[in-house]
Enzyme design. Structure first.
Site, PDB file in Angstrom:
ATOM      1  N   HIS A 185     -18.302   7.735 -36.903  1.00 42.30           N
ATOM      2  CA  HIS A 185     -18.585   6.604 -36.024  1.00 42.30           C
ATOM      3  C   HIS A 185     -19.798   5.820 -36.510  1.00 42.30           C
ATOM      4  O   HIS A 185     -20.606   6.305 -37.307  1.00 42.30           O
ATOM      5  CB  HIS A 185     -18.848   7.093 -34.592  1.00 42.30           C
ATOM      6  CG  HIS A 185     -20.071   7.951 -34.464  1.00 42.30           C
ATOM      7  ND1 HIS A 185     -20.122   9.264 -34.912  1.00 42.30           N
ATOM      8  CD2 HIS A 185     -21.305   7.680 -33.946  1.00 42.30           C
ATOM      9  CE1 HIS A 185     -21.322   9.766 -34.671  1.00 42.30           C
ATOM     10  NE2 HIS A 185     -22.065   8.825 -34.095  1.00 42.30           N
ATOM     11  N   ASP A 243     -22.891   4.060 -34.416  1.00 41.51           N
ATOM     12  CA  ASP A 243     -23.404   4.263 -33.060  1.00 41.51           C
ATOM     13  C   ASP A 243     -23.117   3.062 -32.157  1.00 41.51           C
ATOM     14  O   ASP A 243     -23.383   1.913 -32.519  1.00 41.51           O
ATOM     15  CB  ASP A 243     -24.912   4.534 -33.103  1.00 41.51           C
ATOM     16  CG  ASP A 243     -25.235   5.842 -33.792  1.00 41.51           C
ATOM     17  OD1 ASP A 243     -24.549   6.843 -33.523  1.00 41.51           O
ATOM     18  OD2 ASP A 243     -26.172   5.858 -34.609  1.00 41.51           O
ATOM     19  N   HIS A 250     -21.121   7.480 -39.873  1.00 42.32           N
ATOM     20  CA  HIS A 250     -21.635   8.820 -40.153  1.00 42.32           C
ATOM     21  C   HIS A 250     -20.921   9.859 -39.291  1.00 42.32           C
ATOM     22  O   HIS A 250     -20.264   9.533 -38.300  1.00 42.32           O
ATOM     23  CB  HIS A 250     -23.145   8.887 -39.922  1.00 42.32           C
ATOM     24  CG  HIS A 250     -23.574   8.574 -38.525  1.00 42.32           C
ATOM     25  ND1 HIS A 250     -23.679   7.286 -38.037  1.00 42.32           N
ATOM     26  CD2 HIS A 250     -23.934   9.378 -37.486  1.00 42.32           C
ATOM     27  CE1 HIS A 250     -24.077   7.308 -36.787  1.00 42.32           C
ATOM     28  NE2 HIS A 250     -24.239   8.568 -36.414  1.00 42.32           N
ATOM     29  N   ARG A 254     -33.010  10.506 -31.465  1.00 42.63           N
ATOM     30  CA  ARG A 254     -32.632   9.243 -32.106  1.00 42.63           C
ATOM     31  C   ARG A 254     -33.274   8.052 -31.402  1.00 42.63           C
ATOM     32  O   ARG A 254     -33.313   8.010 -30.166  1.00 42.63           O
ATOM     33  CB  ARG A 254     -31.115   9.086 -32.094  1.00 42.63           C
ATOM     34  CG  ARG A 254     -30.591   7.950 -32.974  1.00 42.63           C
ATOM     35  CD  ARG A 254     -29.095   7.817 -32.864  1.00 42.63           C
ATOM     36  NE  ARG A 254     -28.696   7.023 -31.699  1.00 42.63           N
ATOM     37  CZ  ARG A 254     -27.487   7.046 -31.146  1.00 42.63           C
ATOM     38  NH1 ARG A 254     -26.551   7.850 -31.626  1.00 42.63           N
ATOM     39  NH2 ARG A 254     -27.210   6.289 -30.113  1.00 42.63           N
TER      40      ARG A 254
END
Length: 403
Positions: free
Chosen positions: A189, A191, A338, A353
């Site tokens: 995906h 993000d 990723h 994150r």
């Protein structure tokens, strides 16, 4: 791609009476991509980072509107002299993407070095650092240099108050991954690509990791675009696709978590142009891209399946990073996808994150109309810069491979 897989009983028999409810034969299976663990192992009295373990506050946020952004990479020295002078080593990891920098403390970067780092990440897709003592508050401050921070509608935030802009990645031995609930390709995906202004320069720091396993892989949208024939590139440039948050919200509710902002769907170009590099990147991902607008379903499915499989399976487009405590990766969500490996159970893997918003994805036509510049194929631009001959697509020539 369903967020929750459930078992369903069926019968081949017939009945003249009313249909009776049938109890499920198996418990629900949760896809960890959509339904993260609630709290992990409750015994955390001796865990150093317990205050950053996941929590799911039951609050409501307003829908996101237009967000003013300005890409700091546009201000950077193209040669990145200030950034590279401070490093003891700069090592490219693959031709397509990935660079590791040693000798830099991210807490000490000047504004100019931060701008140059943004440019490097735009060019290389993802940049890695090790032995970084930067804490989450400093990580957020660094991320704010690159844009206003995103707050996730469903995934966990730290227990510590005031950190709603932090996305928590957490798994431990309390729940074993169940491969019957998801396939590996589904976990790739970019993000929150369903947002109207999805993220740009995004950072993830692992605060506690397994002794081995738990790696993350990135795949380059630049390289994926470059791999196709000119005719297919041109075809993709004219397409748009729907990116959806619905499955993620449904998965959160199925796992008993609140949804803090109602799910959205956005239409983005299948090929977008990075505003700093001017390079074209394929912008779809298995996690959130649902269909291509205006195409028959069979055609849409075939194209997306091709793109998804190339993202997940073509190793020439990928870089793989093994995390250590205090490792940090910073990537550009506009040009890479990723996925993580789920091979570390029952060990803990805990990361934080910070996710700045970027501009609305810009199509090739819109970029060229707005800037007066020609959007470029990254690989051809690099070969041209190096003085190398550009390839000619001759279908009569057999291409081979020697290992």
């Amino acid at each position: 791609m369903a967020p929750v897989a459930t078992a369903e009983n069926t019968s081949n028999g017939t009945s003249n009476g009313p249909v009776k409810p049938v109890k499920a034969a198996a418990p629900q299976l949760f896809n960890p991509f959509y339904s993260p663990n609630v709290d992990g192992n409750a015994d955390d009295s001796d865990y150093e980072f317990a205050k950053y373990k996941p929590s799911f506050p039951d609050v409501k946020w307003e829908p996101l509107g237009d967000i003013a952004v300005s890409d700091r990479g546009l201000l950077a020295d193209p040669e990145k002299k200030s950034l590279f002078a401070a490093a003891s080593k700069v090592q490219h990891l693959t031709p397509a993407l990935g660079t590791e920098i040693s000798g830099i403390d991210l807490r000490q970067l000047t504004s100019a070095q931060k701008d140059e780092l943004a440019l490097l990440i735009a060019e290389r897709g993802v940049v890695f650092f090790r032995d970084q003592e930067i804490n989450i508050h400093e990580q957020l401050e660094l991320a704010r240099h690159w844009g206003p921070l995103h707050k996730h509608a469903t995934t966990p935030v730290p227990r510590e108050p005031g950190l709603e802009e932090v996305h928590v990645v957490y798994n431990d031995g309390s729940r074993r991954p169940d491969s019957s609930a998801f396939s590996k390709i589904e976990l790739w995906h970019s993000d929150v690509s369903y947002e109207l202004q999805p993220p740009g320069t995004t950072s993830l720091k692992v605060v506690s990791g397994p002794p081995y396993g738990g790696d993350t892989l990135w795949s380059s949208g630049y390289a994926l675009y470059s791999s196709f024939s000119p005719g297919f590139q041109k075809y993709l440039e004219g397409l748009t696709a729907v990116h959806s948050a619905v499955a993620q919200a449904d998965g959160a509710r199925a796992a008993g978590h609140p949804v803090r902002r109602e799910p959205v769907e956005s239409v983005h170009p299948v090929v977008r142009v990075h505003p700093v590099t001017g390079w074209k990147a394929v912008y779809v991902n298995p996690g959130f891209t649902r269909r291509i607008v205006g195409l028959p379903k069979a055609e849409s499915d075939a194209i997306l399946n091709l793109l998804f499989r190339q993202i997940a399976e073509n190793v020439d487009f990928q870089v793989r990073f093994h995390w250590e405590p205090n490792s940090i990766a910073i990537w550009d969500n506009r040009v890479v996808t990723h996925s993580a490996t789920f091979d570390f159970w029952p060990h803990r893997r805990h990361a934080l994150r910070a996710t700045p918003h970027a501009e609305r994805p810009t199509s090739v036509a819109d970029y060229e109309a707005a800037t007066g510049k020609i959007a470029k194929d990254r690989q051809l631009a690099i070969w041209e810069q190096q003085g190398l001959p550009l390839p000619k697509f001759d279908t009569t020539v057999s291409r081979g491979y020697t290992d």
